[in-house]
Design a protein around this motif. Structure first.
Motif, PDB file in Angstrom:
ATOM      1  N   HIS A   1     -22.592  11.247 -16.316  1.00 35.30           N
ATOM      2  CA  HIS A   1     -23.053   9.927 -16.755  1.00 35.30           C
ATOM      3  C   HIS A   1     -23.174   8.927 -15.608  1.00 35.30           C
ATOM      4  O   HIS A   1     -23.888   7.942 -15.723  1.00 35.30           O
ATOM      5  CB  HIS A   1     -22.115   9.362 -17.835  1.00 35.30           C
ATOM      6  CG  HIS A   1     -22.214  10.105 -19.131  1.00 35.30           C
ATOM      7  ND1 HIS A   1     -23.357  10.103 -19.902  1.00 35.30           N
ATOM      8  CD2 HIS A   1     -21.328  10.910 -19.780  1.00 35.30           C
ATOM      9  CE1 HIS A   1     -23.162  10.859 -20.980  1.00 35.30           C
ATOM     10  NE2 HIS A   1     -21.935  11.364 -20.928  1.00 35.30           N
ATOM     11  N   HIS A   2     -22.426   9.139 -14.519  1.00 37.45           N
ATOM     12  CA  HIS A   2     -22.457   8.168 -13.404  1.00 37.45           C
ATOM     13  C   HIS A   2     -22.814   8.880 -12.106  1.00 37.45           C
ATOM     14  O   HIS A   2     -22.123   8.722 -11.106  1.00 37.45           O
ATOM     15  CB  HIS A   2     -21.090   7.485 -13.272  1.00 37.45           C
ATOM     16  CG  HIS A   2     -20.636   6.830 -14.538  1.00 37.45           C
ATOM     17  ND1 HIS A   2     -21.161   5.639 -14.991  1.00 37.45           N
ATOM     18  CD2 HIS A   2     -19.715   7.216 -15.474  1.00 37.45           C
ATOM     19  CE1 HIS A   2     -20.575   5.310 -16.140  1.00 37.45           C
ATOM     20  NE2 HIS A   2     -19.698   6.260 -16.452  1.00 37.45           N
TER      21      HIS A   2
ATOM     22  N   ASP B   1     -24.921   8.324 -10.057  1.00 40.70           N
ATOM     23  CA  ASP B   1     -25.363   7.474  -8.938  1.00 40.70           C
ATOM     24  C   ASP B   1     -24.165   6.848  -8.210  1.00 40.70           C
ATOM     25  O   ASP B   1     -24.340   6.169  -7.210  1.00 40.70           O
ATOM     26  CB  ASP B   1     -26.317   6.392  -9.453  1.00 40.70           C
ATOM     27  CG  ASP B   1     -25.755   5.707 -10.698  1.00 40.70           C
ATOM     28  OD1 ASP B   1     -24.730   6.210 -11.232  1.00 40.70           O
ATOM     29  OD2 ASP B   1     -26.323   4.693 -11.130  1.00 40.70           O
ATOM     30  N   TRP B   2     -22.952   7.057  -8.715  1.00 42.83           N
ATOM     31  CA  TRP B   2     -21.775   6.532  -8.013  1.00 42.83           C
ATOM     32  C   TRP B   2     -21.666   7.207  -6.645  1.00 42.83           C
ATOM     33  O   TRP B   2     -22.006   8.368  -6.482  1.00 42.83           O
ATOM     34  CB  TRP B   2     -20.495   6.826  -8.815  1.00 42.83           C
ATOM     35  CG  TRP B   2     -20.322   5.929 -10.000  1.00 42.83           C
ATOM     36  CD1 TRP B   2     -21.231   5.044 -10.505  1.00 42.83           C
ATOM     37  CD2 TRP B   2     -19.168   5.861 -10.855  1.00 42.83           C
ATOM     38  NE1 TRP B   2     -20.740   4.435 -11.620  1.00 42.83           N
ATOM     39  CE2 TRP B   2     -19.469   4.899 -11.858  1.00 42.83           C
ATOM     40  CE3 TRP B   2     -17.935   6.490 -10.875  1.00 42.83           C
ATOM     41  CZ2 TRP B   2     -18.562   4.563 -12.865  1.00 42.83           C
ATOM     42  CZ3 TRP B   2     -17.029   6.166 -11.875  1.00 42.83           C
ATOM     43  CH2 TRP B   2     -17.341   5.204 -12.853  1.00 42.83           C
TER      44      TRP B   2
ATOM     45  N   MET C   1     -17.929  12.310 -16.253  1.00 44.15           N
ATOM     46  CA  MET C   1     -18.140  11.151 -15.360  1.00 44.15           C
ATOM     47  C   MET C   1     -19.250  11.457 -14.369  1.00 44.15           C
ATOM     48  O   MET C   1     -20.129  10.636 -14.106  1.00 44.15           O
ATOM     49  CB  MET C   1     -16.843  10.831 -14.605  1.00 44.15           C
ATOM     50  CG  MET C   1     -15.991   9.771 -15.278  1.00 44.15           C
ATOM     51  SD  MET C   1     -14.362   9.696 -14.529  1.00 44.15           S
ATOM     52  CE  MET C   1     -14.758   9.180 -12.873  1.00 44.15           C
TER      53      MET C   1
END
Length: 769
Positions: free
Chosen positions: A502-503, A505-506, A499
């Motif tokens: 892949h994310h 920028d969260w 996570m």
């Protein structure tokens, strides 16, 4: 008259300690005076009083001569000598067990041609043909199929290896269960529930005997090597306590005093955990938090010393060849971040739920084993469970290997040199990436493949452990529980890591990923998961965290471990206060008063004491009007452990309490040694002989075996206080009086029955005798 006293006058100091000073003519020929029957509870106060007397005698004698002084110094040092011996023996046994398990586990898959006593790893250490990528492959090590048929690949070779794996597993487990059944029935199980019961003052003869020690050591190797879902850690505590009991018998200070013996056994339990996990401080805390009932400061220091010597001995043997005490040593290079506490706490919740599920399912299965035909075929049960385990475990590489190796791999951090499937990440060194991005390491096919296998391994371990723990072979629970947690933790860790990749920028990942750094360590999640599951099953907290960071060397990860351990305890406690060991104590009906149980009911001593309303009156002795024949009849007609002594049956005023066993021995001894003692002789417990007609036979004075200070409460004492007294003073019985008149008696059995009744359980489920 003097002969009746054994030829010595009684001093006031001895009078006060009437509980412990026995008739002089009882001391030598009858070593059994003041010992206890099997399946009886010891009287802690009496043992303490006897030890104080012994100590006082030695101190006063030491001033008489140099020889007596040397004897008193030797007596003072005997405790430390016992600890040294326990540490040396338990450390040596643990090292031998580790080496043997390693070799026999690998024997199921193949053999080393250069030296058959080498395990797979040792075999390939000496090889020159080993490459780094295929470090497990070397010509010296051959699988059984290759050795027999010459082919190492193909379906035929796989099936032959599969068949031989199952065969070896069945052979090992059959040997283990047969040895336990024939030679030492007490060598089965983990041993911790019984050790807790023994340390609380219960006597189980033979449980810590020489045969049990020998058979438990041998069968532990066989049981762990058979590939069953069990560990060697719990049984190592039992093995260490057997060593402690063995060395106690060398010193009369410990062999003749059950209270002192239990201090040694508490320290031995610490040494057991010390060698099981290579965690000396964790061992001391485990003994303090989990198994010991009475743990004075002196025992703390001695436990520390025993654990130190045991760990040092194990380190000298170096069973894992990595100069560490443990198999799971890890070094992580990245710190943890505040946001990660959320998955850590979730792992804690999982650990608590798994603990509750496991305890309920395992106890239900064990109860079924006790109450149905199943319990009559222990060998068949072990063979069946081993067969199923081996058949299901072999196809999955994560369940095929030993559980300790599995945990070791799950704890590991993926370095550049790791060849494990779990470290099959996609590396692209040429890719340019923005400065604030995390290193691009998406999971490769190997990781996804491993995740499927781990998920299957998790389900398999959860189910099979329920049926394995409690069978008639030595079986520990620490390692299987840690394996369940480590698998769950690693899966969660990889999920969080992907996570974050892949994310990135969260908002939650933005703040704590330094550019070019590895943000998430999946191995750490495995470690936290292992702690959470072990905590959920055993309800340990402080000792668990210390054991985990000593086990892994992960000192800066104490906070995640604490968070997971506390959460798992809270969640599990919400469903039931008992850990697995307390539940097994209850299931077996051992007389164990748990210090942690709260008694909140508003009952009084008069509600619990016996005799009850319709019962026959209390069996008592009078101070100077009972004959030897009366005493012998009373002993024959009742099975009570002792009798209150009163002034007369009319006044019922209490004088003291006398133990059944001491009475039997005193009368037997007096009949042999003293002229004129016959059945019609009067037994008296007073200082002066009663006035008797000249024609009467010579009376028998038994004041020296009378406890002049029995513990008493009034009939209106709240049961809450009585329970507390029994717990904290370790009483066997307590007398109930009103204005000095004897009304009744409360024994430990009565207290436990009353507590069971108040909790709506069957009071007869408490099995004594």
């Amino acid at each position: 008259m003097e002969a009746g006293e054994g030829g010595s006058a009684t001093t006031p100091a001895e009078e006060i300690n009437g509980a412990s000073t026995l008739m002089d003519f009882l001391d030598e020929p009858f070593p059994d005076v003041s010992t206890y029957e099997d399946f009886h509870t010891i009287d802690w106060l009496r043992e303490k009083s006897r030890d104080t007397d012994r100590h006082r005698k030695i101190t006063s004698k030491s001033k008489e001569s140099i020889w007596e002084l040397i004897k008193s110094l030797l007596d003072a040092w005997s405790g430390w000598v016992v600890m040294l011996l326990i540490g040396l023996l338990s450390g040596t046994l643990a090292g031998v067990i580790d080496l043997a398990v390693d070799w026999m586990t690998d024997l199921k898959e193949g053999v080393c041609l250069s030296a058959f006593w080498y395990s797979h790893e040792q075999c390939c250490w000496t090889s020159n043909e080993t490459t780094f990528d295929d470090r497990d492959k070397c010509p010296q090590w051959q699988k059984w199929a290759e050795l027999m048929t010459g082919h190492s690949e193909g379906a035929g070779a796989y099936l032959l290896n599969y068949f031989l794996y199952i065969l070896w597993a069945l052979l090992f487990s059959f040997l283990a269960v047969s040895l336990v059944r024939v030679f030492a029935p007490y060598a089965c199980g983990s041993g911790i529930p019984e050790i807790k019961t023994i340390l609380s003052g219960f006597i189980i003869r033979g449980y810590l005997g020489k045969w049990t020690l020998l058979i438990k050591t041998v069968t532990l190797v066989l049981a762990v090597s058979s590939g069953l879902s069990l560990g060697k850690e719990g049984p190592l505590v039992h093995v260490a306590c057997c060593c402690g009991n063995l060395f106690c018998s060398l010193f009369s200070k410990y062999s003749k005093n059950e209270g002192k013996r239990r201090e040694v056994l508490s320290a031995a339990a610490a040494a057991g955990v010390s060698v099981a996990f290579g965690a000396p401080i964790g061992g001391v805390l485990f003994s303090l938090e989990e198994v010991s009932y009475y743990f004075p400061l002196k025992t703390l220091w001695r436990s520390f010393f025993a654990a130190l010597v045991a760990a040092f001995t194990l380190r000298s043997i170096n069973p894992f060849g990595n100069s560490r005490l443990v198999l799971f040593y890890v070094e992580y290079h990245t710190p943890w971040y505040m946001a990660e506490l959320v998955p850590f706490i979730l792992l804690g919740v999982f650990g608590g739920l798994w603990g509750t599920l496991f305890i309920r399912a395992n106890i239900a299965w064990c109860r079924r084993r006790k109450t149905t035909q199943l319990g009559k075929y222990p060998v068949l049960e072990v063979i069946a469970v081993t067969g199923i385990t081996a058949v299901l475990a072999y196809p999955n590489p994560y369940t095929r290997r030993s559980t300790s190796e599995l945990i070791s791999e799950l704890f590991n951090d993926c370095g550049a040199l790791e060849s494990s499937q779990l470290c099959d990440y996609v590396n692209n060194p040429n890719m340019s990436r923005p400065v604030d991005d995390i290193p691009d390491r998406p999971a490769g096919p190997g990781v996804y493949n491993a995740l499927w296998q781990l998920a299957l391994a998790l389900v398999f371990k959860i189910v099979i452990t329920i049926f394995t723990f409690g069978m008639k072979i030595p079986s520990g629970l620490f390692i299987p529980s840690m394996a369940v947690g480590a698998i769950a933790g690693r899966i969660v860790g990889i999920a969080v890591e992907q996570m974050a990749y892949h994310h990135h920028d969260w908002i939650i990942f933005k703040n704590w990923c330094r550019p070019g750094a590895d943000c998430v360590t999946p191995g750490l999640y495995a470690m936290v998961g292992a702690a959470a599951c072990l905590g959920g099953v055993t309800r340990m907290t402080v000792s668990l965290v210390v054991i985990m960071f000593e086990l892994t060397g992960g000192l800066e990860y104490i906070v995640p471990l604490m968070a997971a351990a506390v959460t798992s305890k809270w969640v599990a406690d919400a469903f039931g206060k008992e850990g697995i060991y307390e539940s097994h104590i209850q299931l077996n009906g051992y007389p164990y008063l748990d210090v942690r149980d709260e008694f909140t009911h508003r009952t009084l001593a008069t509600d619990v004491m016996r005799p009850r309303r319709n019962d026959p009156p209390l069996a008592v002795l009078t101070q100077d009007s009972t004959t030897v024949e009366d005493v012998e009849t009373l002993i024959k007609d009742t099975d009570y452990n002792g009798f209150p002594v009163v002034v007369s049956r009319e006044s019922e005023r209490l004088i003291g309490f006398v133990q059944r066993r001491d009475l039997i021995l005193a009368i037997k001894n007096a009949r042999q040694k003293q002229d004129g003692v016959v059945s019609s002789s009067v037994v008296y417990f007073t200082e002066d002989a009663p006035q008797l007609p000249a024609s009467n036979p010579q009376p028998l004075k038994l004041r020296r075996i009378l406890n002049l200070s029995p513990f008493t409460v009034t009939d209106h004492t709240p049961m809450e206080t009585v329970v507390d007294i029994f717990r904290k003073l370790g009483l066997r019985q307590c007398l109930v009086t009103r204005s000095g008149r004897l009304l009744g008696i409360i024994t430990k059995k009565d207290v436990l029955r009353h507590m069971a009744q108040m909790m709506n359980q069957d009071p007869e489920s408490i099995m004594f005798n």
